[in-house]
Design a protein around this motif. Structure first.
Motif, PDB file in Angstrom:
ATOM      1  N   GLU A  95      81.405  21.299  -1.924  1.00 48.69           N
ATOM      2  CA  GLU A  95      82.165  20.865  -0.744  1.00 48.69           C
ATOM      3  C   GLU A  95      81.229  20.529   0.412  1.00 48.69           C
ATOM      4  O   GLU A  95      81.402  19.518   1.104  1.00 48.69           O
ATOM      5  N   LEU A  96      80.225  21.382   0.604  1.00 46.05           N
ATOM      6  CA  LEU A  96      79.269  21.146   1.675  1.00 46.05           C
ATOM      7  C   LEU A  96      78.460  19.872   1.426  1.00 46.05           C
ATOM      8  O   LEU A  96      78.186  19.106   2.361  1.00 46.05           O
ATOM      9  N   GLU A  97      78.094  19.650   0.182  1.00 45.68           N
ATOM     10  CA  GLU A  97      77.313  18.458  -0.155  1.00 45.68           C
ATOM     11  C   GLU A  97      78.089  17.184   0.172  1.00 45.68           C
ATOM     12  O   GLU A  97      77.535  16.218   0.706  1.00 45.68           O
ATOM     13  N   LEU A  98      79.392  17.201  -0.141  1.00 44.33           N
ATOM     14  CA  LEU A  98      80.229  16.041   0.170  1.00 44.33           C
ATOM     15  C   LEU A  98      80.309  15.828   1.677  1.00 44.33           C
ATOM     16  O   LEU A  98      80.160  14.701   2.177  1.00 44.33           O
ATOM     17  N   ARG A 123      78.639  12.718   6.376  1.00 46.50           N
ATOM     18  CA  ARG A 123      78.179  12.712   7.775  1.00 46.50           C
ATOM     19  C   ARG A 123      76.889  11.909   7.923  1.00 46.50           C
ATOM     20  O   ARG A 123      76.771  11.069   8.821  1.00 46.50           O
ATOM     21  N   GLU A 124      75.939  12.137   7.031  1.00 50.13           N
ATOM     22  CA  GLU A 124      74.645  11.480   7.144  1.00 50.13           C
ATOM     23  C   GLU A 124      74.719   9.987   6.850  1.00 50.13           C
ATOM     24  O   GLU A 124      73.866   9.214   7.316  1.00 50.13           O
ATOM     25  N   LYS A 144      77.716  21.642   9.383  1.00 55.64           N
ATOM     26  CA  LYS A 144      76.846  21.303  10.506  1.00 55.64           C
ATOM     27  C   LYS A 144      75.524  22.063  10.446  1.00 55.64           C
ATOM     28  O   LYS A 144      74.549  21.685  11.103  1.00 55.64           O
ATOM     29  N   ARG A 145      75.496  23.147   9.660  1.00 54.04           N
ATOM     30  CA  ARG A 145      74.287  23.965   9.550  1.00 54.04           C
ATOM     31  C   ARG A 145      73.368  23.508   8.411  1.00 54.04           C
ATOM     32  O   ARG A 145      72.343  24.135   8.153  1.00 54.04           O
ATOM     33  N   TRP A 146      73.783  22.451   7.711  1.00 52.33           N
ATOM     34  CA  TRP A 146      73.036  21.993   6.540  1.00 52.33           C
ATOM     35  C   TRP A 146      72.600  20.543   6.696  1.00 52.33           C
ATOM     36  O   TRP A 146      73.249  19.765   7.391  1.00 52.33           O
ATOM     37  N   ASN A 147      71.501  20.203   5.979  1.00 51.91           N
ATOM     38  CA  ASN A 147      71.149  18.804   5.775  1.00 51.91           C
ATOM     39  C   ASN A 147      70.958  18.578   4.281  1.00 51.91           C
ATOM     40  O   ASN A 147      71.012  19.538   3.489  1.00 51.91           O
ATOM     41  N   SER A 148      70.753  17.342   3.882  1.00 50.16           N
ATOM     42  CA  SER A 148      70.692  17.017   2.451  1.00 50.16           C
ATOM     43  C   SER A 148      69.563  17.755   1.741  1.00 50.16           C
ATOM     44  O   SER A 148      69.716  18.191   0.593  1.00 50.16           O
ATOM     45  N   ILE A 199      70.618  21.272   1.107  1.00 53.08           N
ATOM     46  CA  ILE A 199      71.627  21.287   0.042  1.00 53.08           C
ATOM     47  C   ILE A 199      70.956  21.209  -1.320  1.00 53.08           C
ATOM     48  O   ILE A 199      71.303  21.960  -2.251  1.00 53.08           O
ATOM     49  N   ARG A 200      69.987  20.304  -1.467  1.00 55.57           N
ATOM     50  CA  ARG A 200      69.299  20.142  -2.761  1.00 55.57           C
ATOM     51  C   ARG A 200      68.556  21.413  -3.144  1.00 55.57           C
ATOM     52  O   ARG A 200      68.595  21.841  -4.303  1.00 55.57           O
ATOM     53  N   ARG A 201      67.883  22.038  -2.160  1.00 50.64           N
ATOM     54  CA  ARG A 201      67.150  23.263  -2.461  1.00 50.64           C
ATOM     55  C   ARG A 201      68.107  24.384  -2.869  1.00 50.64           C
ATOM     56  O   ARG A 201      67.853  25.136  -3.820  1.00 50.64           O
ATOM     57  N   ALA A 202      69.224  24.496  -2.176  1.00 52.16           N
ATOM     58  CA  ALA A 202      70.203  25.537  -2.510  1.00 52.16           C
ATOM     59  C   ALA A 202      70.814  25.282  -3.882  1.00 52.16           C
ATOM     60  O   ALA A 202      71.039  26.220  -4.660  1.00 52.16           O
ATOM     61  N   ARG A 203      71.080  24.024  -4.195  1.00 53.58           N
ATOM     62  CA  ARG A 203      71.653  23.696  -5.508  1.00 53.58           C
ATOM     63  C   ARG A 203      70.690  24.106  -6.623  1.00 53.58           C
ATOM     64  O   ARG A 203      71.105  24.693  -7.626  1.00 53.58           O
ATOM     65  N   MET A 204      69.415  23.761  -6.467  1.00 51.93           N
ATOM     66  CA  MET A 204      68.427  24.131  -7.485  1.00 51.93           C
ATOM     67  C   MET A 204      68.346  25.644  -7.637  1.00 51.93           C
ATOM     68  O   MET A 204      68.243  26.164  -8.747  1.00 51.93           O
TER      69      MET A 204
END
Length: 373
Positions: A273-276, A281-282, A329-333, A336-341
Motif C-alpha cells: 500500500e505504501l509503495e503504491l 506521489r513521486e 509521507k515518511r517514505w521514499n522509493s 521502500i525498496r530497501r524495506a521490501r528486500m
C-alpha cells in the motif's frame, strides 16, 4: 414440547455464538426454561482431566434417564464439551483410552435407546471434531427418518460472521452505525462474538445511544489481539522501530513464535500500500491534496488504476486510506525498496529449514531493523 429432538448438538469455533444459539434452541424446546430451574439440568463438560470427562458423560446420561421429580419435558445440557476433538488436535483428554471408551459407551446409548421421550439432550461444543464418532453419531440421528436429532453449526471467528452479528445486534437494539464506522469497529475489537457484543454495548453507553463515529471507537473500545496486529502495521508505516518491537513483544507473549510469519505477511501487505502511495506521489499522479488520483490521468494510467481493483489504496474508505497516506509521507522509493528486500529476506529465513536453529523472534527483529533504519 412436541417434536422436540431427542438430541441436539450446537457447535462452532466461537463459544459466545454457540452459547447464544443454544439458548435460542432452549427457548424453542422449553419456552419457560429461563424462569424454571427444573427445566434444564446443566452438566459441565469442559474437562482437561480424564476423570472429569468420564464423570460428565455418566452424569449427563443419568440425568436424562432419571429426570428430576418436578421436571416436565426436561432438558439435559452437556455444556462446553471439550474432549471429543479430532486426533490431530493433540488434546490429551480426547486421546485418553478411558475417555474414548466412555464416549463409545455414551454413543451406543445415544443411538439406542437414547434419551427417553419428552427429554432432550443438548450438547454444546466449540471444539468437537467432525471426524469423531460422537459428531458422526449425532449427525446420523439428525439424518434419520424421522429425524431424532438436530445439528446446528455456528459460523464464528471470521470477519463475515462478525459483520452479521454486528448488524443483528444493531438491528435488535435499534442502533445505527455507518459502514465506515462498522468497519473501524471490527478492525479494533476483532471477530470474537463476545467482544463484538460487549464492546458494542460499551460504545453505545458511551455515546448515550447516539450513532458513534470512528473517533468514538478509538476512544472507548478495547483493542483486541487482532487489533494489535493492525497497530503493528501502523507502527511499521510510521517507521517507528521501537513501537514495532514493543507490539511484537505484546503479540508473542504466550504465543508460538511461528506466528511471526503471519506478522511479516501483514507488514508486506502494508508495504504494498505504501509503495503504491509513494509511487503515485513521486510521479505526480495525484490531486493537490494527495488523497485521490488526478482527474487528468491519461488512458494508460486510468487503465492501470482500474486494474488495481481492491489493491487501490486511494479507493478505500477514509478511515483506512488516510493513515496509509499519512504514513507514506515518511517514505521514499529507495526506502521502500530497501524495506521490501528486508521483508522478503526475513520471510525466506523464517520458512527456511536452514534457519531452524535461530529464534524466529530474532530473525524478525533483525528484519525490522534493516527495514526501518
Amino acid at each position: 414440547m412436541e417434536n422436540a429432538p431427542q438430541v441436539a448438538l450446537v457447535f462452532g469455533a466461537d463459544a459466545f455464538l454457540v452459547e447464544e444459539e443454544a439458548e435460542a434452541l432452549l427457548d424453542r424446546v422449553a419456552p419457560d426454561w429461563r424462569g424454571n430451574e427444573f427445566k434444564v439440568q446443566k452438566v459441565p463438560a469442559l474437562a482437561d482431566r480424564v476423570d472429569d470427562a468420564v464423570a460428565a458423560l455418566r452424569a449427563a446420561r443419568a440425568a436424562a434417564e432419571q429426570p428430576g421429580f418436578f421436571a416436565t419435558d426436561p432438558v439435559v445440557w452437556l455444556r462446553d464439551l471439550s474432549f471429543s476433538q479430532a486426533p490431530q488436535s493433540k488434546d490429551r483428554t480426547s486421546d485418553s483410552p478411558a475417555v474414548k471408551a466412555a464416549l463409545d459407551e455414551f454413543i451406543d446409548w445415544l443411538e439406542n435407546p437414547g434419551p427417553p421421550p419428552g427429554t432432550t439432550l443438548l450438547v454444546t461444543s466449540a471444539s468437537i471434531g467432525k471426524a469423531t464418532r460422537l459428531f458422526k453419531a449425532i449427525d446420523r440421528l439428525a439424518k434419520a427418518n424421522p429425524p431424532r436429532a438436530a445439528v446446528v453449526s455456528c459460523a464464528g471467528g471470521t470477519t463475515d460472521a462478525a459483520k452479521k452479528l454486528l448488524a443483528r445486534k444493531l438491528r435488535e437494539n435499534g442502533w445505527t452505525m455507518s459502514p465506515e464506522t462498522s468497519a473501524a469497529f471490527l478492525d479494533r475489537v476483532g471477530t470474537s462474538g463476545s467482544a463484538v457484543v460487549q464492546e458494542l454495548e460499551k460504545l453505545f453507553a458511551y455515546t448515550g445511544g447516539k450513532e458513534p463515529t470512528p473517533a468514538d471507537i478509538g476512544e472507548i473500545c478495547t483493542l483486541a489481539q487482532g487489533g494489535v496486529v493492525w497497530e503493528l502495521q501502523h507502527a511499521f508505516g510510521r517507521r517507528d522501530l521501537a513501537g514495532c518491537r514493543r507490539l511484537v513483544e505484546n503479540l508473542l507473549s504466550g504465543k508460538r513464535e511461528s506466528d511471526v510469519v503471519g506478522m511479516v505477511i501483514m507488514l508486506e501487505q502494508r508495504l504494498c500500500e505504501l509503495e503504491l502511495a509513494v509511487g503515485a506521489r513521486e510521479k505526480n499522479l495525484l490531486e493537490a491534496d494527495g488523497r485521490s488520483w488526478s482527474r487528468s490521468l491519461g488512458p494508460e494510467d486510468l487503465s492501470a488504476v482500474a486494474a488495481l481493483g481492491k489493491s487501490d489504496v486511494f479507493s478505500k474508505p477514509s478511515f483506512q486510506k488516510i493513515p496509509v497516506l499519512e504514513q507514506a509521507k515518511r517514505w521514499n522509493s529507495q526506502q521502500i525498496r530497501r524495506a521490501r528486500m528486508s521483508l522478503m529476506e526475513t520471510h525466506e529465513r523464517l520458512t527456511s529449514a536452514s534457519s531452524a536453529a535461530v529464534s524466529p523472534r530474532v530473525i524478525f527483529d533483525l528484519g525490522l531493523v534493516k527495514a526501518l533504519c
